[in-house]
Design a protein around this motif. Structure first.
Motif, PDB file in Angstrom:
ATOM      1  N   ALA A  67       0.828  -1.223   0.000  1.00 21.62           N
ATOM      2  CA  ALA A  67       0.000   0.000   0.000  1.00 21.62           C
ATOM      3  C   ALA A  67       0.860   1.270   0.000  1.00 21.62           C
ATOM      4  CB  ALA A  67      -0.963  -0.012   1.193  1.00 21.62           C
ATOM      5  N   TYR A 277     -10.788  -7.345   5.258  1.00 17.28           N
ATOM      6  CA  TYR A 277      -9.951  -6.824   4.171  1.00 17.28           C
ATOM      7  C   TYR A 277     -10.757  -6.818   2.876  1.00 17.28           C
ATOM      8  CZ  TYR A 277      -6.218  -6.552   0.696  1.00 17.28           C
ATOM      9  OH  TYR A 277      -5.452  -6.191  -0.394  1.00 17.28           O
ATOM     10  N   ARG A 278     -10.685  -5.691   2.138  1.00 19.21           N
ATOM     11  CA  ARG A 278     -11.491  -5.533   0.924  1.00 19.21           C
ATOM     12  C   ARG A 278     -10.777  -6.030  -0.339  1.00 19.21           C
ATOM     13  NH1 ARG A 278     -12.321   0.249   0.358  1.00 19.21           N
ATOM     14  NH2 ARG A 278     -13.950  -0.274  -1.116  1.00 19.21           N
ATOM     15  N   THR A 280      -8.225  -4.633  -1.823  1.00 17.26           N
ATOM     16  CA  THR A 280      -8.004  -3.498  -2.720  1.00 17.26           C
ATOM     17  C   THR A 280      -6.571  -2.968  -2.772  1.00 17.26           C
ATOM     18  OG1 THR A 280      -8.887  -2.181  -0.891  1.00 17.26           O
ATOM     19  CG2 THR A 280     -10.380  -2.628  -2.717  1.00 17.26           C
ATOM     20  N   VAL A 281      -5.666  -3.509  -1.971  1.00 18.07           N
ATOM     21  CA  VAL A 281      -4.270  -3.042  -2.027  1.00 18.07           C
ATOM     22  C   VAL A 281      -3.623  -3.604  -3.300  1.00 18.07           C
ATOM     23  CG1 VAL A 281      -1.993  -3.221  -0.918  1.00 18.07           C
ATOM     24  CG2 VAL A 281      -4.030  -2.784   0.477  1.00 18.07           C
ATOM     25  N   THR A 298      -8.996 -11.783   2.018  1.00 20.20           N
ATOM     26  CA  THR A 298     -10.017 -10.910   1.443  1.00 20.20           C
ATOM     27  C   THR A 298     -11.428 -11.424   1.763  1.00 20.20           C
ATOM     28  OG1 THR A 298      -8.546 -10.296  -0.341  1.00 20.20           O
ATOM     29  CG2 THR A 298     -10.890  -9.939  -0.740  1.00 20.20           C
ATOM     30  N   HIS A 320      -8.728   0.313   3.003  1.00 20.21           N
ATOM     31  CA  HIS A 320      -8.720  -1.040   2.434  1.00 20.21           C
ATOM     32  C   HIS A 320      -9.428  -2.071   3.316  1.00 20.21           C
ATOM     33  CE1 HIS A 320      -6.106   0.321  -0.763  1.00 20.21           C
ATOM     34  NE2 HIS A 320      -5.371   0.922   0.141  1.00 20.21           N
TER      35      HIS A 320
END
Ligand SMILES: C[S@@+](CC[C@H](N)C(=O)[O-])C[C@H]1O[C@@H](n2cnc3c(N)ncnc32)[C@H](O)[C@@H]1O
Length: 356
Positions: A67, A277-278, A280-281, A298, A320
């Motif tokens: 990130a 955790y999405r 998205t990193v 995720t 994120h």
């Protein structure tokens, strides 16, 4: 250590990295060689780093966390600049990297290849700057307080004679929510002072290594309330003469993550909070590693202690994750918050260290 020796030690270290060593293969132990598997995106970036920079890499760990897009990063003891250039690619054209080192020969190599890497990474101008200076006196370098998102360092803090000053200044230079993410060598007990007089043992990153528990206490005194171990491995000393001089001392290379965050507690407390955790990193669609004990899959909701919640919600990871729990109700110590030695070799032994 006797303060009168400080300039002498700095000269010896400069001589060691400026004159004695020409390439990484001149080292006498594996203390300063990274062996761990690199993530694919870092391997790809490393393939673009100039050969002369790679030849003078003397790091002992991996200091390219996740990130980083747009981040402002300081590298303490950047040497010939390998980590700076890897980070230059990760932060992209909006980010900035500042490398500090006291050895002119190392900096000359680093500076020679600024434009080469800007071209390779598709940046209009280089986003990397190198400053000659002593990391024990960062106050002399004109760097603003709270101006960095991340500070890294790779196999350097052990060489500093005033480690407290390095940690205190790192804390001051990080913005709130910023992280000091660094690899270094640690000893399983305090290294006898007499060994610090040996320029080879010192230059090879062994004699100046901190006893790990002294390090944890020093980090906490500097304001980093909850040091987290990210990665570790034993250091192999192969040269028989060095092994004899070391008399049974055991060394580890370890990467620690130290967040500058107000309100971190000395132990992991349970406030019934969860995070998810999405995915998205960049480069981490399936899981994100915060430290050795926290790997977030995720889409999976997990319960975390108050400190971990803060490290995610109030740092560059904030956007994120999904969060739940206000943190206004306390449920006691976080379940499974064991106290283990920070290194794999001592995993089963009860002692102080990072937890949950
Ligand atoms: C083991 S090398 C690591 C260099 C670089 N981080 C790398 O991974 O290749 C140690 C470096 O720290 C620098 N160094 C040691 N003590 C320092 C100090 N007090 N201030 C600034 N640089 C220092 C040395 O000049 C040398 O380049």
């Amino acid at each position: 250590m006797d303060a009168k020796l400080e300039p002498e030690i700095h000269l010896e270290v400069q001589r060691y990295y400026g004159e004695t060593l020409e390439t990484s293969s001149d080292l006498k132990t594996n203390a300063c060689c990274t062996e761990s598997e690199l993530p694919e995106h870092v391997k790809a970036a490393l393939a673009e780093v100039h050969d002369e920079v790679k030849a003078r890499y003397y790091g002992c760990g991996f200091v390219i966390p996740e990130a980083l897009a747009g981040a402002r990063i300081l590298d303490l003891g950047c040497g010939a600049g390998q980590d700076c250039y890897l980070l230059s690619k990760m932060v992209g054209p909006r980010g900035r990297i500042v490398g500090v080192d006291m050895t002119p020969e190392q900096l000359a190599v680093a500076r020679r290849h600024r434009e080469y890497h800007a071209d390779k990474f598709g940046h209009d101008t280089s986003n990397v700057e190198f400053i000659e200076g002593n990391i024990e006196h960062l106050e002399n370098l004109g760097l603003d307080d709270a101006s960095f998102d991340l500070i890294v360092s790779n196999c350097v803090v052990n060489l500093a004679t005033d480690k407290e000053a390095v940690l205190e200044n790192a804390y001051r230079l990080l913005r709130p929510g910023g992280e000091f993410h660094f690899a270094d060598i640690y000893a399983d007990r305090r290294v006898p002072s007499v060994l610090k007089q040996d320029p080879v043992l010192y230059g090879e990153c062994l004699a100046g290594a901190m006893y790990w528990n002294d390090f944890l206490n020093t980090a906490k005194s500097a304001g980093f309330a909850d040091p987290r171990l990210v990665d570790d491995r034993p250091v192999t000393v192969t040269d028989p003469a060095l092994v004899e001089r070391l008399g049974g001392l055991v060394f580890y290379s370890a990467t620690y993550s130290l967040f500058r965050l107000a309100g971190l507690e000395p132990a992991c407390e349970d406030y019934g909070q969860t995070v998810e955790y999405r995915g998205t990193v960049d480069y981490c669609p399936e899981r994100l590693v915060l430290d050795k004990h926290h790997v977030f899959e995720t889409g999976k909701q997990v319960r975390v202690c108050g400190n971990t919640y803060k490290m995610l919600a109030e740092s560059r990871f904030s956007a994120h994750f999904r969060y739940s729990g206000e943190g206004d109700r306390h449920y006691g110590i976080f379940p499974g918050c064991g106290h283990t030695l920070p290194f794999a070799a001592g995993e089963a032994v009860e002692s102080g260290g990072s937890c949950c």
